[in-house]
Write a protein that holds these residues in place. Structure first.
Motif, PDB file in Angstrom:
ATOM      1  N   GLU A 109       0.812  -1.019   0.114  1.00 58.96           N
ATOM      2  CA  GLU A 109       0.027  -0.070  -0.242  1.00 58.96           C
ATOM      3  C   GLU A 109       0.858   1.045  -0.080  1.00 58.96           C
ATOM      4  OE1 GLU A 109      -2.230  -0.142   3.670  1.00 58.96           O
ATOM      5  OE2 GLU A 109      -0.274  -0.124   4.916  1.00 58.96           O
ATOM      6  N   ALA A 110       2.096   1.057  -0.076  1.00 58.46           N
ATOM      7  CA  ALA A 110       2.944   2.210   0.003  1.00 58.46           C
ATOM      8  C   ALA A 110       3.053   3.462  -0.848  1.00 58.46           C
ATOM      9  CB  ALA A 110       4.511   1.802  -0.070  1.00 58.46           C
ATOM     10  N   ASP A 111       2.625   3.225  -2.334  1.00 54.67           N
ATOM     11  CA  ASP A 111       2.454   4.018  -3.024  1.00 54.67           C
ATOM     12  C   ASP A 111       1.210   4.817  -2.688  1.00 54.67           C
ATOM     13  OD1 ASP A 111       4.862   3.254  -4.369  1.00 54.67           O
ATOM     14  OD2 ASP A 111       3.695   2.197  -5.963  1.00 54.67           O
ATOM     15  N   ARG A 112      -0.031   4.029  -2.513  1.00 52.20           N
ATOM     16  CA  ARG A 112      -1.107   4.707  -2.115  1.00 52.20           C
ATOM     17  C   ARG A 112      -1.147   5.572  -1.102  1.00 52.20           C
ATOM     18  NH1 ARG A 112      -6.120   1.628  -2.176  1.00 52.20           N
ATOM     19  NH2 ARG A 112      -5.214   0.260  -0.622  1.00 52.20           N
ATOM     20  N   VAL A 113      -0.332   5.282   0.063  1.00 51.75           N
ATOM     21  CA  VAL A 113      -0.162   5.909   1.174  1.00 51.75           C
ATOM     22  C   VAL A 113       0.474   7.257   0.899  1.00 51.75           C
ATOM     23  CG1 VAL A 113       0.837   6.054   3.437  1.00 51.75           C
ATOM     24  CG2 VAL A 113      -0.445   4.178   3.050  1.00 51.75           C
ATOM     25  N   GLN A 114       1.616   7.150   0.271  1.00 54.89           N
ATOM     26  CA  GLN A 114       2.332   8.233  -0.189  1.00 54.89           C
ATOM     27  C   GLN A 114       1.342   9.297  -1.076  1.00 54.89           C
ATOM     28  OE1 GLN A 114       5.665   7.946  -2.620  1.00 54.89           O
ATOM     29  NE2 GLN A 114       6.398   9.629  -2.474  1.00 54.89           N
ATOM     30  N   LEU A 115       0.466   8.940  -1.819  1.00 56.14           N
ATOM     31  CA  LEU A 115      -0.256   9.723  -2.727  1.00 56.14           C
ATOM     32  C   LEU A 115      -1.237  10.402  -1.798  1.00 56.14           C
ATOM     33  CD1 LEU A 115      -0.858  10.547  -5.742  1.00 56.14           C
ATOM     34  CD2 LEU A 115      -2.687   8.773  -5.786  1.00 56.14           C
ATOM     35  N   CYS A 116      -1.848   9.607  -0.974  1.00 53.20           N
ATOM     36  CA  CYS A 116      -2.962   9.988   0.009  1.00 53.20           C
ATOM     37  C   CYS A 116      -2.355  11.203   0.887  1.00 53.20           C
ATOM     38  CB  CYS A 116      -3.439   8.883   0.799  1.00 53.20           C
ATOM     39  SG  CYS A 116      -4.813   9.258   1.994  1.00 53.20           S
ATOM     40  N   ALA A 117      -1.083  10.833   1.308  1.00 52.55           N
ATOM     41  CA  ALA A 117      -0.501  12.114   2.166  1.00 52.55           C
ATOM     42  C   ALA A 117      -0.531  13.432   1.307  1.00 52.55           C
ATOM     43  CB  ALA A 117       0.728  11.417   2.504  1.00 52.55           C
ATOM     44  N   GLN A 118      -0.110  13.133   0.027  1.00 46.55           N
ATOM     45  CA  GLN A 118      -0.087  14.338  -0.701  1.00 46.55           C
ATOM     46  C   GLN A 118      -1.636  15.160  -0.889  1.00 46.55           C
ATOM     47  OE1 GLN A 118       0.984  13.367  -4.591  1.00 46.55           O
ATOM     48  NE2 GLN A 118       3.235  12.601  -3.832  1.00 46.55           N
ATOM     49  N   ALA A 119      -2.451  14.073  -0.748  1.00 56.30           N
ATOM     50  CA  ALA A 119      -3.843  14.665  -0.791  1.00 56.30           C
ATOM     51  C   ALA A 119      -4.326  15.387   0.456  1.00 56.30           C
ATOM     52  CB  ALA A 119      -4.859  13.447  -0.929  1.00 56.30           C
ATOM     53  N   LEU A 120      -3.684  14.636   1.629  1.00 57.10           N
ATOM     54  CA  LEU A 120      -4.140  15.318   2.674  1.00 57.10           C
ATOM     55  C   LEU A 120      -3.435  16.789   2.818  1.00 57.10           C
ATOM     56  CD1 LEU A 120      -3.574  12.421   5.348  1.00 57.10           C
ATOM     57  CD2 LEU A 120      -5.749  13.410   4.540  1.00 57.10           C
ATOM     58  N   CYS A 121      -2.267  17.018   2.213  1.00 53.96           N
ATOM     59  CA  CYS A 121      -1.642  18.300   2.419  1.00 53.96           C
ATOM     60  C   CYS A 121      -2.460  19.147   1.404  1.00 53.96           C
ATOM     61  CB  CYS A 121      -0.217  18.199   1.691  1.00 53.96           C
ATOM     62  SG  CYS A 121       0.893  17.170   2.707  1.00 53.96           S
ATOM     63  N   LEU A 122      -2.919  18.619   0.194  1.00 55.67           N
ATOM     64  CA  LEU A 122      -3.733  19.659  -0.856  1.00 55.67           C
ATOM     65  C   LEU A 122      -4.886  20.085   0.062  1.00 55.67           C
ATOM     66  CD1 LEU A 122      -2.948  17.571  -3.917  1.00 55.67           C
ATOM     67  CD2 LEU A 122      -2.245  20.008  -3.658  1.00 55.67           C
ATOM     68  N   GLU A 123      -5.695  19.392   0.744  1.00 56.13           N
ATOM     69  CA  GLU A 123      -6.713  19.741   1.238  1.00 56.13           C
ATOM     70  C   GLU A 123      -6.640  20.624   2.167  1.00 56.13           C
ATOM     71  OE1 GLU A 123      -8.411  15.925   2.791  1.00 56.13           O
ATOM     72  OE2 GLU A 123      -9.580  15.546   0.903  1.00 56.13           O
ATOM     73  N   GLU A 151     -10.492   4.658   5.257  1.00 55.64           N
ATOM     74  CA  GLU A 151      -9.514   3.599   5.755  1.00 55.64           C
ATOM     75  C   GLU A 151      -8.308   4.110   5.142  1.00 55.64           C
ATOM     76  OE1 GLU A 151     -10.482  -0.343   4.129  1.00 55.64           O
ATOM     77  OE2 GLU A 151      -8.506  -1.027   5.315  1.00 55.64           O
ATOM     78  N   LEU A 152      -8.007   4.639   3.794  1.00 48.88           N
ATOM     79  CA  LEU A 152      -6.572   4.914   3.452  1.00 48.88           C
ATOM     80  C   LEU A 152      -6.151   6.038   4.195  1.00 48.88           C
ATOM     81  CD1 LEU A 152      -4.384   4.513   1.451  1.00 48.88           C
ATOM     82  CD2 LEU A 152      -5.782   5.725  -0.282  1.00 48.88           C
ATOM     83  N   GLN A 154      -6.833   6.898   7.208  1.00 50.42           N
ATOM     84  CA  GLN A 154      -6.487   6.640   8.524  1.00 50.42           C
ATOM     85  C   GLN A 154      -5.084   5.925   8.459  1.00 50.42           C
ATOM     86  OE1 GLN A 154      -8.203   7.293  11.521  1.00 50.42           O
ATOM     87  NE2 GLN A 154      -6.205   6.783  12.238  1.00 50.42           N
ATOM     88  N   ARG A 155      -4.942   4.917   7.499  1.00 49.85           N
ATOM     89  CA  ARG A 155      -3.638   4.179   7.351  1.00 49.85           C
ATOM     90  C   ARG A 155      -2.407   5.468   7.272  1.00 49.85           C
ATOM     91  NH1 ARG A 155      -6.132  -0.028   4.595  1.00 49.85           N
ATOM     92  NH2 ARG A 155      -5.075   0.711   2.684  1.00 49.85           N
ATOM     93  N   THR A 156      -2.782   6.268   6.296  1.00 47.53           N
ATOM     94  CA  THR A 156      -1.820   7.571   6.164  1.00 47.53           C
ATOM     95  C   THR A 156      -1.627   8.132   7.280  1.00 47.53           C
ATOM     96  OG1 THR A 156      -2.646   7.430   4.107  1.00 47.53           O
ATOM     97  CG2 THR A 156      -1.241   9.196   4.829  1.00 47.53           C
ATOM     98  N   GLU A 157      -2.610   8.580   8.063  1.00 48.08           N
ATOM     99  CA  GLU A 157      -2.069   9.302   9.283  1.00 48.08           C
ATOM    100  C   GLU A 157      -1.383   8.631  10.269  1.00 48.08           C
ATOM    101  OE1 GLU A 157      -4.876  12.205  10.936  1.00 48.08           O
ATOM    102  OE2 GLU A 157      -5.697  12.638   9.115  1.00 48.08           O
ATOM    103  N   ASP A 158      -1.589   7.137  10.276  1.00 49.45           N
ATOM    104  CA  ASP A 158      -1.165   6.374  11.181  1.00 49.45           C
ATOM    105  C   ASP A 158       0.373   6.083  10.756  1.00 49.45           C
ATOM    106  OD1 ASP A 158      -3.295   5.805  12.516  1.00 49.45           O
ATOM    107  OD2 ASP A 158      -3.815   4.010  11.727  1.00 49.45           O
ATOM    108  N   ALA A 159       0.778   6.026   9.356  1.00 50.58           N
ATOM    109  CA  ALA A 159       2.078   6.036   9.086  1.00 50.58           C
ATOM    110  C   ALA A 159       2.732   7.363   9.313  1.00 50.58           C
ATOM    111  CB  ALA A 159       2.066   5.799   7.460  1.00 50.58           C
ATOM    112  N   ILE A 160       2.183   8.362   9.028  1.00 48.87           N
ATOM    113  CA  ILE A 160       2.816   9.500   9.399  1.00 48.87           C
ATOM    114  C   ILE A 160       3.269   9.677  10.964  1.00 48.87           C
ATOM    115  CG2 ILE A 160       2.637  12.327   9.635  1.00 48.87           C
ATOM    116  CD1 ILE A 160       0.800  11.881   7.185  1.00 48.87           C
ATOM    117  N   ALA A 161       2.349   9.339  11.883  1.00 44.14           N
ATOM    118  CA  ALA A 161       2.577   9.221  13.313  1.00 44.14           C
ATOM    119  C   ALA A 161       3.686   8.304  13.529  1.00 44.14           C
ATOM    120  CB  ALA A 161       1.429   8.858  13.881  1.00 44.14           C
ATOM    121  N   ARG A 162       3.750   7.124  12.954  1.00 48.69           N
ATOM    122  CA  ARG A 162       4.647   6.188  13.385  1.00 48.69           C
ATOM    123  C   ARG A 162       6.255   6.835  12.886  1.00 48.69           C
ATOM    124  NH1 ARG A 162       5.898   1.030  11.257  1.00 48.69           N
ATOM    125  NH2 ARG A 162       4.648   1.095   9.610  1.00 48.69           N
ATOM    126  N   MET A 163       6.153   7.492  11.589  1.00 47.35           N
ATOM    127  CA  MET A 163       7.438   8.112  11.298  1.00 47.35           C
ATOM    128  C   MET A 163       7.918   9.276  12.108  1.00 47.35           C
ATOM    129  SD  MET A 163       9.699   7.446   8.855  1.00 47.35           S
ATOM    130  CE  MET A 163      11.251   8.281   8.965  1.00 47.35           C
TER     131      MET A 163
END
Lengths: 213, 342
Positions: A109-123, A151-152, A154-163
């Motif tokens: 899911e790495a590519d999708r999470v990276q893209l979703c993080a971009q979307a969160l920034c854009l929003e 769901e995506l 949430q996983r993205t925000e979790d990954a950011i928190a983990r990093m």
């Protein structure tokens, strides 16, 4: 707290993290990086896409190498490409992130999470909803649309928190050699077979001194 | 790190280097001499005044390629490198270890084990091809080095490690006359001398060690270690003590081996050196070029890394050793395993 005390997560780190936590720490804590054939060809592909500027078609505007950031999540980086599409209601431009990947579609899911993080920034930056983006794979030369569902996100925000946690601890976790190590460009720097007490330098030295004796 | 990371040496006056695509293009007097892909390079060494375009400099710094400059007399001037690799935390670990006597002794001892072990191995290799009358002297040197290796297990402080290293070095250099073939006339050796070297063999050793020290400093900086803070070598202003530490294990198998093969094969002759009025001996320009080409070739030679159990090259070895030292300083490895020549 002054702004300089804050830690920021790089958008690119999310992909490293989802691949391997040790890899993410080697790159972002220990600052180890090494260019090999794969990363070089990836970079060349990106350079072609990364050229700052924009081109236009009717009802569409494309910007490349767009700097993005979310103050809320403390994540920032660059998007390969953001398409701005004229909103159907005529209320402005809706951003649509497109991430360019060398190779073909991968299972994780790495590519999708990276893209979703971009979307969160854009929003956050534009104050609009970004429901969808796309991944572009170099080998297939095809786009795959990605829906940013709850769901995506949430996983993205979790990954950011983990990093953030990896950067806060400033430790490089020891990881036992795994099959994925064979495909990792950092393997020669990571030396997964050596760490975690799998090999002893003391024994090696003792043997050497005995042999020479 | 399967590829040998190469060094591009610039020796011709008036060389211009510029970037075309992903390559460095070398031009001398408006004539294109070479084209090297950037990703094959680890460093660019300018042994004469050279002209690099700002665009090339930027690409080198971004790709982690060091550019170093030597003065016209061969004196090291500067190494330009991009954002330091590694992390301030690793350097702090390095400084703490250097301040910790017990850890410094353990690392220094490992470095000297590497140095003596490889020197011994080099002497034993040379004995195989030596004429019978020289074999005895070489066996004796190997025996003494073994003795010093055994004695290392008993040393407790840094002064003892350094003392033993000094004695072993003297014993090792005593074997040098026996390493010369009969055909190699005019290469007398009566001990190591430097600053300046006063005979051809010492001139070659000094030149080779200077190149090796720069390779080691680059390798250490590449993993984020501070090349100036050493364990075996004390801190001195302007000295790359950790680079000198790291090169100990490579002196014999890389530089000494190269020097004796150049001399014994007749690739360099006494006429390839010039003596200044005050007695300093230097390599003439063509000899320097011969030496550099041979040094580059020696770095491409494959060798097995005994500790990692993988194939590598002599040129890559300092990079792997820097990594292993960093891993030890970070606490991921219970000691520093020096590079073992087999």
């Amino acid at each position: 707290m002054s702004a300089d005390c804050e830690t920021w997560v790089a958008l690119s780190a999310l992909q490293h993290l989802l691949y391997c936590e040790r890899q993410a720490a080697l790159i972002h804590v220990e600052r180890q990086w090494r260019e090999d054939v794969n990363t070089a060809s990836g970079r060349l592909l990106h350079e072609r896409v990364d050229l700052p500027g924009h081109d236009a078609r009717v009802g569409r505007r494309v910007e490349r190498a767009v700097l993005l950031g979310s103050q809320r999540l403390r994540v920032s980086g660059r998007a390969d490409m953001v398409e701005y599409q004229r909103d159907a209601k005529g209320a402005g431009w809706r951003p649509y992130p497109v991430e360019v990947k060398r190779g073909r579609r991968k299972a994780g899911e790495a590519d999708r999470v990276q893209l979703c993080a971009q979307a969160l920034c854009l929003e956050e930056m534009h104050g609009v909803d970004v429901p969808e983006g796309a991944l572009f794979y170099g080998v297939e030369h095809k786009r795959a649309a990605v829906r940013f569902d709850a769901e995506l996100r949430q996983r993205t925000e979790d990954a950011i928190a983990r990093m953030h946690e990896v950067l806060r601890r400033q430790e490089v976790p020891v990881v036992v050699r795994a099959p994925r190590c064979d495909g990792c460009s950092l393997e020669p720097l990571c030396l997964p077979g050596v760490t975690a007490g799998q090999r002893s330098a003391q024994d090696f030295l003792t043997r050497w001194m005995d042999e020479a004796g | 790190m399967t590829t040998a990371l190469n060094t591009l040496f610039i020796t011709a006056e008036g060389t211009r280097l510029n970037k075309e695509g992903e390559c460095v293009v070398v031009t001398v007097q408006d004539q294109k001499k070479a084209e090297v892909p950037l990703r094959h390079l680890r460093s660019v060494v300018c042994l004469t005044r050279a002209w690099l375009t700002p665009e090339l400099m930027e690409s080198c710094l971004e790709a982690g390629i060091h550019v170093s400059f030597f003065g016209m007399t061969g004196r090291f001037l500067a190494r330009v490198e991009g954002v330091p690799g590694g992390n301030v935390l690793l350097r702090r670990q390095q400084y703490r270890a250097a301040d910790d006597i017990a850890r410094s002794v353990a690392i220094s001892r490992a470095l000297v084990v590497g140095k003596l072990g490889n020197a011994r191995q080099f002497v034993l290799h040379a004995r195989r091809d030596a004429a019978p009358e020289r074999q005895e002297a070489l066996s004796e040197t190997a025996r003494r080095l073994s003795e010093h290796l055994r004695a290392l297990t008993r040393v407790e402080d840094l002064e003892q490690v350094r003392g033993l290293e000094g004695i072993a070095a003297r014993d090792y250099f005593e074997s040098f006359p026996a390493l010369l073939k009969k055909s190699a006339q005019g290469f007398e050796f009566d001990g190591r001398n430097r600053r300046p070297p006063r005979n051809p063999l010492n001139a070659m050793l000094s030149f080779g060690y200077a190149l090796l020290a720069q390779d080691c400093a680059g390798a250490l900086a590449g993993v984020g270690l501070d090349p100036a803070v050493g364990f075996l070598h004390e801190d001195r202003p302007g000295r790359l003590s950790l680079a000198l530490d790291l090169m100990e294990e490579f002196r014999a198998p890389v530089v000494d081996r190269l020097v004796f093969s150049l001399v014994n094969r007749g690739q360099l002759k006494p006429g390839d050196f010039r003596t200044e009025s005050a007695g300093a001996v230097l390599l003439k320009d063509d000899a320097r070029k011969t030496f550099l080409v041979a040094y580059q070739e020696a770095k491409q030679v494959g060798v097995r890394h005994a500790f990692l159990g993988q194939e590598t090259t002599w040129g890559m070895a300092p990079h792997l050793q820097s990594l292993l030292l960093a891993r030890h300083l970070r606490g991921e490895l219970d000691g520093y395993p020096p590079f073992a020549m087999r």
